[in-house]
Write an enzyme that holds these catalytic residues in place. Structure first.
Site, PDB file in Angstrom:
ATOM      1  N   ARG A 186      -2.986  -3.331   6.917  1.00  0.00           N
ATOM      2  CA  ARG A 186      -3.468  -2.077   7.961  1.00  0.00           C
ATOM      3  C   ARG A 186      -3.301  -0.690   7.330  1.00  0.00           C
ATOM      4  O   ARG A 186      -3.904   0.183   7.766  1.00  0.00           O
ATOM      5  CB  ARG A 186      -2.486  -2.431   9.120  1.00  0.00           C
ATOM      6  N   TYR A 187      -2.155  -0.508   6.689  1.00  0.00           N
ATOM      7  CA  TYR A 187      -1.982   1.074   6.419  1.00  0.00           C
ATOM      8  C   TYR A 187      -2.595   1.057   4.499  1.00  0.00           C
ATOM      9  O   TYR A 187      -2.077  -0.005   4.006  1.00  0.00           O
ATOM     10  CB  TYR A 187      -0.651   1.325   6.435  1.00  0.00           C
ATOM     11  N   ARG A 197       0.470  -0.007   2.149  1.00  0.00           N
ATOM     12  CA  ARG A 197       1.451  -1.140   2.091  1.00  0.00           C
ATOM     13  C   ARG A 197       0.808  -2.465   2.845  1.00  0.00           C
ATOM     14  O   ARG A 197      -0.006  -2.282   3.648  1.00  0.00           O
ATOM     15  CB  ARG A 197       2.719  -0.735   3.099  1.00  0.00           C
ATOM     16  N   CYS A 200      11.537 -19.635  11.015  1.00  0.00           N
ATOM     17  CA  CYS A 200      12.812 -18.875  11.318  1.00  0.00           C
ATOM     18  C   CYS A 200      14.116 -19.776  11.545  1.00  0.00           C
ATOM     19  O   CYS A 200      13.939 -20.739  11.798  1.00  0.00           O
ATOM     20  CB  CYS A 200      12.415 -17.903  12.409  1.00  0.00           C
ATOM     21  N   CYS A 227      13.397 -16.200  18.859  1.00  0.00           N
ATOM     22  CA  CYS A 227      13.768 -15.410  19.679  1.00  0.00           C
ATOM     23  C   CYS A 227      12.740 -15.599  20.866  1.00  0.00           C
ATOM     24  O   CYS A 227      11.528 -15.776  20.882  1.00  0.00           O
ATOM     25  CB  CYS A 227      13.689 -13.982  19.121  1.00  0.00           C
ATOM     26  N   CYS A 238       9.679 -13.045  20.949  1.00  0.00           N
ATOM     27  CA  CYS A 238       9.126 -12.708  19.783  1.00  0.00           C
ATOM     28  C   CYS A 238       7.663 -12.552  19.954  1.00  0.00           C
ATOM     29  O   CYS A 238       6.776 -13.172  20.569  1.00  0.00           O
ATOM     30  CB  CYS A 238       9.224 -14.028  18.854  1.00  0.00           C
ATOM     31  N   ARG A 262       5.325 -12.547  17.520  1.00  0.00           N
ATOM     32  CA  ARG A 262       4.625 -13.541  16.771  1.00  0.00           C
ATOM     33  C   ARG A 262       5.015 -14.932  17.325  1.00  0.00           C
ATOM     34  O   ARG A 262       4.483 -15.952  16.674  1.00  0.00           O
ATOM     35  CB  ARG A 262       4.936 -13.571  15.346  1.00  0.00           C
ATOM     36  N   ASP A 281       6.779  -5.655  22.970  1.00  0.00           N
ATOM     37  CA  ASP A 281       5.534  -6.055  22.775  1.00  0.00           C
ATOM     38  C   ASP A 281       4.824  -6.952  23.800  1.00  0.00           C
ATOM     39  O   ASP A 281       5.750  -7.455  24.548  1.00  0.00           O
ATOM     40  CB  ASP A 281       5.019  -6.537  21.396  1.00  0.00           C
ATOM     41  N   ASP A 301       4.079  -0.485  18.987  1.00  0.00           N
ATOM     42  CA  ASP A 301       2.854  -0.911  18.143  1.00  0.00           C
ATOM     43  C   ASP A 301       1.676  -1.092  18.933  1.00  0.00           C
ATOM     44  O   ASP A 301       1.759  -1.891  20.162  1.00  0.00           O
ATOM     45  CB  ASP A 301       3.358  -2.373  17.658  1.00  0.00           C
ATOM     46  N   LYS A 337       1.790   1.454  14.502  1.00  0.00           N
ATOM     47  CA  LYS A 337       3.207   1.943  15.202  1.00  0.00           C
ATOM     48  C   LYS A 337       3.116   3.541  15.125  1.00  0.00           C
ATOM     49  O   LYS A 337       2.850   4.332  14.501  1.00  0.00           O
ATOM     50  CB  LYS A 337       4.328   1.574  14.352  1.00  0.00           C
TER      51      LYS A 337
HETATM   52  C1  LIG Z   1       5.080  -2.274  10.981  1.00  0.00           C
HETATM   53  C2  LIG Z   1       3.918  -2.505  10.009  1.00  0.00           C
HETATM   54  C3  LIG Z   1       4.193  -1.991   8.639  1.00  0.00           C
HETATM   55  C4  LIG Z   1       5.374  -1.153   8.281  1.00  0.00           C
HETATM   56  O1  LIG Z   1       5.157   0.035   8.887  1.00  0.00           O
HETATM   57  P1  LIG Z   1       6.283   1.080   8.440  1.00  0.00           P
HETATM   58  O2  LIG Z   1       6.180   2.130   9.722  1.00  0.00           O
HETATM   59  O3  LIG Z   1       6.164   1.505   7.056  1.00  0.00           O
HETATM   60  O4  LIG Z   1       7.679   0.355   8.822  1.00  0.00           O
HETATM   61  C5  LIG Z   1       3.061  -2.288   7.774  1.00  0.00           C
HETATM   62  N1  LIG Z   1       2.041  -3.106   8.117  1.00  0.00           N
HETATM   63  C6  LIG Z   1       1.761  -3.472   9.520  1.00  0.00           C
HETATM   64  C7  LIG Z   1       0.642  -4.203   9.859  1.00  0.00           C
HETATM   65  C8  LIG Z   1       2.993  -3.283  10.262  1.00  0.00           C
HETATM   66  O5  LIG Z   1       2.679  -3.776  11.589  1.00  0.00           O
HETATM   67  S1  SF4 Z   2      11.434 -12.206  16.353  1.00  0.00           S
HETATM   68 FE1  SF4 Z   2      10.085 -13.888  15.965  1.00  0.00          FE
HETATM   69  S2  SF4 Z   2       9.795 -13.757  13.802  1.00  0.00           S
HETATM   70 FE2  SF4 Z   2      11.670 -12.761  14.298  1.00  0.00          FE
HETATM   71  S3  SF4 Z   2      13.054 -14.118  13.978  1.00  0.00           S
HETATM   72 FE3  SF4 Z   2      12.685 -13.986  16.021  1.00  0.00          FE
HETATM   73  S4  SF4 Z   2      11.341 -15.780  16.291  1.00  0.00           S
HETATM   74 FE4  SF4 Z   2      11.427 -15.286  14.039  1.00  0.00          FE
END
Ligand SMILES: *Cc1c(COP(=O)(O)O)cnc(C)c1O
Ligand code: SF4
Length: 349
Positions: A92-93, A96, A105, A109, A112, A114, A272, A309, A316
């Site tokens: 996305r960025y 990174r 996992c 959670c 979560c 995801r 989220d 996010d 974010k």
């Molecule tokens: C959160 C996230 C990151 C890391 O973001 P930082 O602000 O550098 O911690 C990188 N890529 C994606 C897609 C993210 O959601």
């Molecule tokens: S928040 Fe989601 S991805 Fe993270 S440890 Fe919990 S269940 Fe796993």
């Protein structure tokens, strides 16, 4: 108070939770439905901690509220899939990428973000991992590789060692970052072999997901200390969760405990829009009020950035509270006690 029986194994079934006294037998049928939809697992230490802490139990023990979908809930709340150049990689960025090395996992959670994709499906298939590494290799703009999942530290130390070695061979990868809940929920996995695997690269950062000081068992504290002593820089990320840590006291206690353990609080995430997690969500105004109350009361080292996010994969952003407002040709600044002050920027005409 009577001592709780010592838990030595993980619990993954509703029947197991009933036996532990963490849910009522009459609630079992509806919770079976929840568990079909969203996987269930508490490691032995979290199973133990849940017996003594409502804040821990609420994070991992399913409730019927998860069957409630709200109109604003999203399948992919943070837009992981919007920026996936190859399977398992989110870019996305520019500088990174996120590499989803596994969908498994140690704990699941209940909030979560995801939750639609995590599960016991194991690690990313070798051909997909190879394709992801290839993409990183031929994209020199990638300065940082973030390993996440699922939880990257469910992989064996051997697999982590191989992956860190492969990433270390890519000259433009300056930093490897792991986002994990393992040091807290499964501290026995932080072995000497694992620490050695991480130390192969000169700049491996570990971001620990933890939401309440009650998760920081003596074993978890030892695991974090092992990492810090090995020279691995530690950050934390927490999710603001109604009924878990949505008080000044809970957050203060957590952030102070982390700093004492040499873990710098990095992000406090606004919860989220994951499906069935609405009962965990606070409002942004409530989150801002908590952060405002912590500012001034806690050392600046203890304070994370409160972030949202943006749904749809737009990234974010810090969401306040705002201490600075435009005021005519100058600024109005709010101090930690709520007092208002004028500031004139000398460089501004
Ligand atoms: C959160 C996230 C990151 C890391 O973001 P930082 O602000 O550098 O911690 C990188 N890529 C994606 C897609 C993210 O959601
Ligand atoms: S928040 Fe989601 S991805 Fe993270 S440890 Fe919990 S269940 Fe796993």
């Amino acid at each position: 108070m009577t001592a709780l029986p010592r838990r030595r194994a993980a619990v993954q079934t509703v029947a197991g939770l009933v036996a532990d006294g963490l849910v009522q037998a009459e609630d079992a049928p509806v919770l079976e439905r929840v568990a079909q939809d969203f996987r269930l697992r508490l490691t032995a230490p979290m199973r133990q901690a849940a017996g003594g802490s409502a804040a821990v139990a609420r994070q991992f023990v399913p409730t019927a509220e998860e069957l409630v979908s709200r109109p604003d809930d999203l399948f992919d709340p943070i837009g992981d899939d919007v920026h996936a150049p190859v399977p398992g990689l989110t870019h996305r960025y520019p500088d990174r990428v996120i590499l989803h090395v596994t969908k498994t996992c140690e704990v699941y959670c209940r909030f979560c973000f995801r939750r639609e994709t995590v599960g016991d499906t194991g690690h990313l298939p070798q051909d997909q991992l190879d394709a992801a590494l290839d993409y990183i290799r031929r994209t020199p703009a990638i300065w940082e590789v973030i390993l996440t999942g699922g939880d990257p530290l469910v992989l064996s130390a051997r697999r982590i060692a191989a992956l860190v070695a492969q990433l270390s061979a890519i000259a433009h990868v300056g930093v490897i970052r792991l986002h994990t809940r393992v040091p807290v929920v499964a501290p026995e996995r932080i072995t000497d072999d694992l620490v050695a695997a991480l130390r192969q690269h000169p700049s491996v950062w570990v971001v620990v997901h933890t939401n309440h000081a009650d998760e920081l068992t003596p074993e978890a504290r030892d695991a974090l200390t092992r990492l810090a002593d090995a020279g691995v820089p530690l950050l934390s990320q927490s999710v603001l969760l109604r009924g878990v840590n949505d008080t000044v006291e809970a957050l203060e206690h957590l952030f102070r405990a982390l700093i004492r353990l040499r873990v710098k609080p990095y992000y406090l995430h606004h919860c989220d829009l994951a499906r069935g997690a609405g009962h965990f969500r606070t409002t942004i105004a409530e989150g801002q009020a908590l952060m405002a109350a912590l500012r001034g009361r806690l050392s600046g080292t203890c304070l994370p950035t409160y972030v949202l996010d943006i749904p749809g994969g737009h990234g974010k952003v810090p969401i306040g509270p705002d201490h600075l407002h435009r005021d005519g040709d100058g600024w109005r600044v709010t101090d930690p006690n709520g007092g208002q002050h004028r500031y004139h920027d000398p460089g501004q005409s």
